[in-house]
Design a protein around this motif. Structure first.
Motif: not given
Length: 135
Positions: A1, A4, A52-53, A56-59, A62
């Motif tokens: 990752m 940032s 981004r938060w 974060r759990n949804s690739p 994204r």
């Protein structure tokens, strides 16, 4: 990752707003500029952090967003929208400069507006010529 800098950008925005608040009684124009820039930086940094938060759990989502942002059709639509906005800005700023001249606004303010107008158009011509050479 990727690392940032969004947190640092948001923190710089808060710091800039605090500096602006401290300058409020002394140097009014600088205080307002600091508050405005700080609010913009804070909003940008916080928005990116929240975005981004949230992803974060949804690739898969994204990945879809990255594909949509890099899609050539979407980029062409965005470029055409920018082109139309630039055309509208050209006539709007031209009319505004004429109105300011007829209202006998301070010469320094009018010259700054003319300078920015010509700067933007020079930048547009530069990129237009550069794009034509690539084709």
């Amino acid at each position: 990752m990727k690392k940032s800098k969004d947190g640092w950008i948001a923190a710089a925005g808060v710091l800039l707003m605090m500096v602006g608040a401290g300058l409020l009684g002394r140097i009014e124009p600088l205080a307002y500029v600091c508050i405005g820039l700080g609010a913009g930086l804070f909003g940008q940094g916080t928005g990116e952090l929240v975005s981004r938060w949230a992803l974060r759990n949804s690739p898969e989502i994204r990945k879809q967003l990255e594909i949509a942002q890099k899609d050539e059709r979407n980029q062409a639509i965005a470029s055409q929208a920018k082109s139309k906005a630039f055309d509208m800005m050209t006539f709007s700023f031209g009319a505004l400069m004429l109105v300011f001249a007829l209202m006998q606004v301070d010469l320094a303010a009018l010259l700054m507006l003319v300078f920015v107008y010509l700067l933007v158009h020079g930048y547009a011509i530069y990129w237009h010529c550069r794009y034509e050479k690539e084709m």
